[in-house]
Design an enzyme around this catalytic site. Sequence first.
Site, short mmCIF file in Angstrom:
data_model
loop_
_atom_site.label_atom_id
_atom_site.label_comp_id
_atom_site.label_asym_id
_atom_site.label_seq_id
_atom_site.Cartn_x
_atom_site.Cartn_y
_atom_site.Cartn_z
N ASP A 1 -31.63 -2.84 33.65
CA ASP A 1 -31.72 -1.57 32.70
C ASP A 1 -31.91 -0.27 33.74
OD1 ASP A 1 -34.42 -2.37 33.22
OD2 ASP A 1 -34.92 -1.05 31.52
N GLU B 1 -37.58 -2.65 32.28
CA GLU B 1 -38.38 -2.43 33.04
C GLU B 1 -38.62 -0.89 32.80
OE1 GLU B 1 -40.19 -1.30 36.77
OE2 GLU B 1 -38.29 -0.29 36.17
ZN LIG Z 1 -36.65 0.04 39.13
#
Ligand SMILES: [Zn+2]
Length: 388
Positions: free
Chosen positions: A77, A144
């Site tokens: 992501d 994340e």
């Molecule tokens: Zn990163």
Amino acid sequence: MVVPSADPVAIARDLLRCRSVTPEEGGALAYLHDVLAKAGFAVHRMTFAEPGTAPIENLYARVGDQRPNLVFAGHTDVVPPGDEKAWRHPPFSGAVEDSMLYGRGAVDMKGGIACFVAAALDYLGANGGRPQRGSISLLITGDEESVAVNGTVKLLHWAAERGETLDHCILGEPSNIEVLGDTIKAGRRGSLNGMLIVHGRQGHVAYPDRADNPIRGLVALMAALQAPLDRGSEHFDPSNLEFTSVDVGNPTVNLIPGEARARFNIRYNDRHSQMSLKALIERRAQTAGAGRIRYSFEWPPSNADVFVTRPGPFTDLAIAAIAEVTGRRPKLSTSGGTSDARFIKDYCPVLEFGLVGQTMHAVDERVPTADLVALTAVYRRIIGKYFE
Ligand SMILES: [Zn+2]
């Protein structure tokens, strides 16, 4: 088994063309699934969900069934590109200009993922499609950059439940400051948020004796809390408390408010735990308040405790691989913000080494294609030495 092409630039371009802004998978994990399955990995995809958060796709892939299991971890992501017209090349086009690959995620961290995938494929290609001993695994999340609740933390739990053992991990976050090979992150400071609330008594500013202005108390306590927390430790800089907001919310000019608040964040080293740190802060407030200031603290839960991966054979191996490829001896650093290493460290020793972080999250995020080639060579050497 014919192992697919191990060109990190081609893999990075393919990944950059996936619009995987958290929480969107954007085709990035599907792409990796395909590449890794063709190379002989057993690939698992799972979606984790929790009330109040977007469901997120994750991936775990492993080749080999023996120990030791060397794990490469990362996230597909990316943060949003911002104003796409401000970019020199569209942020999801994977454009290359003057040997520079542009795109959101080029360094943070699709580039890093491309390099460890390419390194693993190259190693397998040279060894008949299987590790000589042990296993290579990839632990890839799509969560994340945002709240990070449906990502690595659950992926690790999932892996442990099915009996996966992780022996050592390289997290491919952009760890280098100026140039490839200058820095390995071998630990992170902890992060703790707090709120200081001073309780007073509301009243008219012309009659302060009838009121109790909490701002006076707040200022005194804030001064006490900002004193140094320590002088640093063997592996860490000094801890630091930073106030991030002071709030009274009083629009009235002739009113003494009843309550005042100050929000703060502490980045702390291995001289503290969250418990000892809270105790220290509350002791300081107690001394400064001297029984005259009424106050309380709120401590929102934090899952970012301090950790350090101490120097040893695994760090020596990584340092040697980096030095052989780049000619630089990286320093072991614990600076910077938190990462998923804070979760991985509960399962196995983890080092962060990836690309150079300078353009991460910026407009025109980009990476020299030469860095992709060099980082792949570093990972390839790490794998070779690990299974020697
Ligand atoms: Zn990163």
